[in-house]
Design a protein around this motif. Structure first.
Motif, PDB file in Angstrom:
ATOM      1  N   GLU A 437      27.694  41.510   5.679  1.00 38.27           N
ATOM      2  CA  GLU A 437      27.870  42.125   6.959  1.00 38.27           C
ATOM      3  C   GLU A 437      26.845  41.033   7.857  1.00 38.27           C
ATOM      4  O   GLU A 437      27.076  40.661   9.045  1.00 38.27           O
ATOM      5  N   MET A 438      25.664  41.026   7.318  1.00 36.23           N
ATOM      6  CA  MET A 438      24.375  40.136   7.786  1.00 36.23           C
ATOM      7  C   MET A 438      25.000  38.424   8.230  1.00 36.23           C
ATOM      8  O   MET A 438      24.968  38.166   9.288  1.00 36.23           O
ATOM      9  N   LEU A 439      25.589  38.317   6.907  1.00 36.56           N
ATOM     10  CA  LEU A 439      26.123  36.600   7.302  1.00 36.56           C
ATOM     11  C   LEU A 439      27.263  36.639   7.985  1.00 36.56           C
ATOM     12  O   LEU A 439      27.271  35.271   8.496  1.00 36.56           O
ATOM     13  N   GLY A 440      28.097  37.712   8.123  1.00 34.12           N
ATOM     14  CA  GLY A 440      28.982  37.370   9.219  1.00 34.12           C
ATOM     15  C   GLY A 440      28.432  37.008  10.753  1.00 34.12           C
ATOM     16  O   GLY A 440      29.062  36.387  11.503  1.00 34.12           O
ATOM     17  N   ILE A 441      27.477  37.883  10.653  1.00 28.42           N
ATOM     18  CA  ILE A 441      26.887  37.805  12.095  1.00 28.42           C
ATOM     19  C   ILE A 441      26.061  36.297  12.322  1.00 28.42           C
ATOM     20  O   ILE A 441      26.260  35.763  13.319  1.00 28.42           O
TER      21      ILE A 441
END
Length: 459
Positions: A437-441
């Protein structure tokens, strides 16, 4: 930002003087006001949620709402809210924690000395080195070698050991006797055609040459982070530490491992010294020791370091150094419970496993036109941002990193750019799904920046 009269933002600007902040920019911009936290997330006073990719300041291991730490603090506050360790006084939490730290040390250690911050701890180490050299009849042996790009704190001595220009400019630092050798930043400082092995050799040779030039009998210690944090999350080449330690051993120089960021599971081992194969004489500890729920720090020293200091305190009659709140009972109680949680929940092993996933995903990002390198160990990592190849625009150092960091914040991830390196140091409790989720952002933000620069991203 529209700063409303009497708002938190307006009152902060009116009354609050911040560290690591441009004061004039802050007067115009105002702060982000963080109000609550839960797990790996924090929430500002508008209710907006952010994944805290920096664990605050490299420091919140167990997340932002761990009730067991709150309870440990409250229980100790009710039992003994404060006591000191001067003049043969002590208390249970400080004794229990010292024994616990010695028990988990990566190499045999002898004693623990408490301070309130990593800066104070490293400042104390330099004072102790001077004291020790005098005790040993070596008054000339007072210099300490740090590294360019290293970070060791902000007190006068610790900031001198720090090897970052903005920690010296206009402060009249560094002080005399603090030296800085080569930074092991291969991506940036490796020469054309130079292998990582050759670069590690050059770093060791540079250190050896500095010691010889200064006089081996004048060098008391070498201080370094196992993996550099604020200098850009710099992971040294594989053989770097073997070569550096060989130089120090040749000249009988004390090795200080600054574990303020790397300690307590961050690199996938309890200490970064274990991850990097370091055998220190002294270890600096702070930040994750209490998950920063309470200001607390310590140094751990081996017998080689301790015995001359003990002898000198007997000769003088006292060790004239200490801190009112050093070894604070509430902080020590929180540290003990924090260590319990880290061990019970297997967070060191989780950092290794989830950190491997994080680094694999970051390495995949090097396909993006703005990402030149990914690096890290455990849950301590970074990506290096560069202009798109087709761009002929000259960007100031830190400009692209700052722009990406701002976009990430707007999109819900708090990181930190060290010049053009974006750091990732989330709480140890982060899951693989939360990493994704973090790296998607992060990818979304990279694509936005690429679009602003007229380059095609990889969304």
């Amino acid at each position: 930002m529209n700063i409303l009269p009497n708002s938190f933002e307006a009152r902060d600007v009116a009354y609050h003087f911040h560290g690591y902040t441009n004061a004039r920019t802050h007067e115009a911009k105002g702060p982000m006001v963080i109000e609550t936290g839960k797990g790996i997330r924090v929430f500002d006073n508008t209710g907006k949620s952010y994944i805290e990719a920096m664990a605050g300041l490299w420091s919140v291991a167990v997340g932002f709402d761990e009730q067991r730490l709150v309870d440990a603090a409250a229980q100790q506050m009710a039992k003994l809210p404060f006591y000191h360790n001067f003049s043969h006084k002590s208390h249970g939490p400080a004794i229990d924690l010292a024994e616990r730290l010695i028990g988990i040390a990566p190499v045999p250690m002898s004693k623990v000395f408490y301070t309130n911050s990593g800066s104070e701890a490293n400042d104390t180490i330099l004072k102790m080195l001077w004291y020790r050299s005098n005790a040993m009849g070596q008054p000339q042996k007072k210099k300490i070698i740090s590294r360019l790009g290293g970070y060791h704190g902000v007190t006068i001595a610790a900031a001198s050991m720090t090897g970052l220009p903005n920690n010296h400019r206009s402060f009249d630092l560094p002080i005399e006797g603090v030296l800085h050798t080569t930074c092991p930043y291969y991506w940036r400082d490796g020469r054309d055609g130079e292998s990582e092995e050759d670069f590690a050799t050059r770093c060791a040779e540079d250190l050896d040459a500095m010691i010889k030039a200064e006089g081996p009998d004048t060098i008391a210690a070498f201080i370094a982070e196992p993996i550099m944090g604020a200098g850009g999350v710099v992971v040294p080449p594989a053989t770097y530490w073997t070569k550096i330690q060989a130089v120090l051993a040749k000249y009988d120089i004390i090795l200080v491992a600054d574990e303020v960021i790397c300690g307590f599971g961050r690199t996938g081992k309890m200490f970064g010294s274990e991850t990097l194969g370091i055998t220190p004489d002294v270890i600096t500890m702070s930040k994750q020791i209490t998950s920063s729920y309470f200001p607390f720090a310590a140094i751990m020293v081996n017998d080689r370091f301790y015995q001359p200091i003990a002898d000198e305190s007997e000769r003088i009659g006292v060790l004239g150094h200490g801190f009112t709140a050093g070894g604070h009972p509430v902080g020590a109680a929180v540290a003990l419970e924090n260590l319990n949680i880290i061990e019970e929940r297997g967070l060191v092993e989780q950092a290794a496993e989830v950190g491997g996933h994080l680094l694999r995903r970051l390495n995949e990002m090097t396909a993006h036109p703005l990402v030149a390198e990914a690096r890290g160990r455990g849950l301590l990592a970074a990506i290096e941002i560069v202009p798109p190849k087709e761009s002929d625009t000259i960007f100031a150092p830190g400009e692209l990193g700052g722009r990406l960091n701002a976009l990430m914040s707007e999109n819900g991830v708090i990181s930190r750019n060290m010049v053009d390196a974006l750091a990732f140091c989330p709480p140890l409790i982060i899951t693989q799904a939360e990493v994704d989720e973090m790296l998607g952002i992060v990818t979304k933000s990279l694509d936005q920046l690429a679009s602003e620069l007229g380059s095609k991203g990889t969304a």
